[in-house]
Design an enzyme around this catalytic site. Sequence first.
Site, mmCIF file in Angstrom:
data_model
loop_
_atom_site.group_PDB
_atom_site.id
_atom_site.type_symbol
_atom_site.label_atom_id
_atom_site.label_comp_id
_atom_site.label_asym_id
_atom_site.label_seq_id
_atom_site.Cartn_x
_atom_site.Cartn_y
_atom_site.Cartn_z
ATOM 1 N N ASN A 41 32.968 -0.231 19.210
ATOM 2 C CA ASN A 41 31.235 0.487 19.207
ATOM 3 C C ASN A 41 30.724 1.342 20.062
ATOM 4 O O ASN A 41 30.636 0.241 21.267
ATOM 5 C CB ASN A 41 30.471 -1.013 19.267
ATOM 6 C CG ASN A 41 28.969 -0.554 19.323
ATOM 7 O OD1 ASN A 41 28.504 0.560 18.477
ATOM 8 N ND2 ASN A 41 28.258 -1.439 18.721
ATOM 9 N N LYS B 168 28.549 2.927 20.629
ATOM 10 C CA LYS B 168 26.773 3.271 20.485
ATOM 11 C C LYS B 168 26.304 4.531 21.129
ATOM 12 O O LYS B 168 27.473 5.893 20.575
ATOM 13 C CB LYS B 168 26.431 1.968 22.335
ATOM 14 C CG LYS B 168 27.315 1.197 22.032
ATOM 15 C CD LYS B 168 26.787 -0.305 22.872
ATOM 16 C CE LYS B 168 27.382 -1.029 22.628
ATOM 17 N NZ LYS B 168 26.315 -1.940 22.975
ATOM 18 N N HIS C 118 22.507 -5.167 14.697
ATOM 19 C CA HIS C 118 23.372 -5.377 16.467
ATOM 20 C C HIS C 118 21.794 -5.847 17.096
ATOM 21 O O HIS C 118 21.236 -4.811 16.416
ATOM 22 C CB HIS C 118 23.945 -4.050 16.823
ATOM 23 C CG HIS C 118 24.983 -4.263 18.122
ATOM 24 N ND1 HIS C 118 23.878 -3.986 19.060
ATOM 25 C CD2 HIS C 118 25.636 -4.444 19.238
ATOM 26 C CE1 HIS C 118 25.034 -3.469 19.681
ATOM 27 N NE2 HIS C 118 26.331 -4.165 19.613
ATOM 28 N N GLU D 124 20.918 -4.488 19.258
ATOM 29 C CA GLU D 124 19.825 -3.070 19.940
ATOM 30 C C GLU D 124 19.252 -2.443 18.719
ATOM 31 O O GLU D 124 18.439 -2.725 19.062
ATOM 32 C CB GLU D 124 21.123 -2.171 21.072
ATOM 33 C CG GLU D 124 21.762 -2.295 22.302
ATOM 34 C CD GLU D 124 23.218 -2.692 22.364
ATOM 35 O OE1 GLU D 124 23.800 -1.214 21.640
ATOM 36 O OE2 GLU D 124 24.033 -3.037 23.189
ATOM 37 N N GLU E 195 27.904 -12.191 19.105
ATOM 38 C CA GLU E 195 27.224 -11.656 20.340
ATOM 39 C C GLU E 195 26.557 -11.789 20.641
ATOM 40 O O GLU E 195 24.979 -11.941 20.898
ATOM 41 C CB GLU E 195 27.018 -9.929 19.787
ATOM 42 C CG GLU E 195 28.342 -9.083 18.653
ATOM 43 C CD GLU E 195 28.663 -7.556 19.617
ATOM 44 O OE1 GLU E 195 29.381 -7.225 19.727
ATOM 45 O OE2 GLU E 195 27.044 -6.865 19.429
ATOM 46 N N GLY F 124 26.949 -5.767 27.597
ATOM 47 C CA GLY F 124 26.889 -5.292 29.019
ATOM 48 C C GLY F 124 26.672 -5.509 30.153
ATOM 49 O O GLY F 124 26.341 -4.148 30.851
ATOM 50 N N SER G 234 31.109 -7.956 26.160
ATOM 51 C CA SER G 234 32.086 -7.443 27.422
ATOM 52 C C SER G 234 33.573 -7.961 27.585
ATOM 53 O O SER G 234 33.838 -8.830 28.493
ATOM 54 C CB SER G 234 31.094 -8.979 28.990
ATOM 55 O OG SER G 234 29.322 -8.128 29.071
HETATM 56 P P1 13P Z 1 30.159 -4.525 25.862
HETATM 57 O O1 13P Z 1 31.134 -4.599 25.048
HETATM 58 O O2 13P Z 1 30.300 -3.147 25.824
HETATM 59 O O3 13P Z 1 28.897 -5.772 26.112
HETATM 60 O O4 13P Z 1 28.729 -4.556 24.629
HETATM 61 C C1 13P Z 1 29.082 -5.585 23.692
HETATM 62 C C2 13P Z 1 29.127 -4.830 21.873
HETATM 63 O O5 13P Z 1 27.652 -4.453 22.016
HETATM 64 C C3 13P Z 1 29.163 -4.503 20.802
HETATM 65 O O6 13P Z 1 28.698 -4.162 19.940
#
Ligand code: 13P
Length: 250
Positions: A9, A11, A95, A97, A167, A173, A213
């Site tokens: 992803n 983003k 997601h 976010e 997740e 992150g 992560s």
């Molecule tokens: P990270 O791998 O940067 O923690 O992000 C995970 C994520 O949100 C994948 O959709």
Amino acid sequence: MRDKIVAGNWKMNNDLAQTEDLLSNIKKLYKEKEGVRVIVAPSFTNLHHAFESLRELPVDVAAQNMNENSDGAYTGEVSGQMLTSIGIKTVILGHSERRAIYKETDELLAKKVNAALENDMEVIFCCGEELGERKTEKHFEVVKRQLEKGLFHVPEANWNKVVIAYEPVWAIGTGETASPEQAQEMHAFIRKTVAEKYGNEVANDVAILYGGSVKPGNAQEIFAKEDVDGGLIGGASLKAEDFMAIVEAF
Ligand code: 13P
């Protein structure tokens, strides 16, 4: 037998030149890994380019979001039909976010899931608890609610188009990963919850990815867990070497 999947992803990262760079590095490093499906999810503006560029490889391209309506006066939005018309057959929905920053509710996500399935698209449906919810031991309850309200209206016949991504928000992150045991515990719970609603066959066939992560250094121990069928990778998917090392980790 359920799929093993490593999905990146990206983003809101990478303009066109950076996307070209990353795609060319992925193409250089890509080695087919038996039984492992690879997916990348660039931003809307780069989807068409990524799809064309990756045609020569068995790497799928997914969108990170889509609108719940088919067309009309929804300024700034992108429909399922628009995505499928450029070859995109997979979409990430729910997601954290999108849930947290853009206030996407379970009810809205249920509509988005329908819109994707009506366009014959595959859905990678994200769920996961926030830190406070884990600390107060509400994580199972939260994930169950997200599944029940966002996904469990989907008819059994469409579950071959569903992938679930767990997740935990506190691991996204942050560099902090759920331990392999924590991931396994939640993935087993998700599979049991799906089995209670749809039966064992559907539950055994649905791929459940872990996200938060994941890095080349920890992917192997997470993927080794029985109910972890792959990963949804954020930061580490922006570097072709790291992303392909995660694919190798299977
Ligand atoms: P990270 O791998 O940067 O923690 O992000 C995970 C994520 O949100 C994948 O959709």
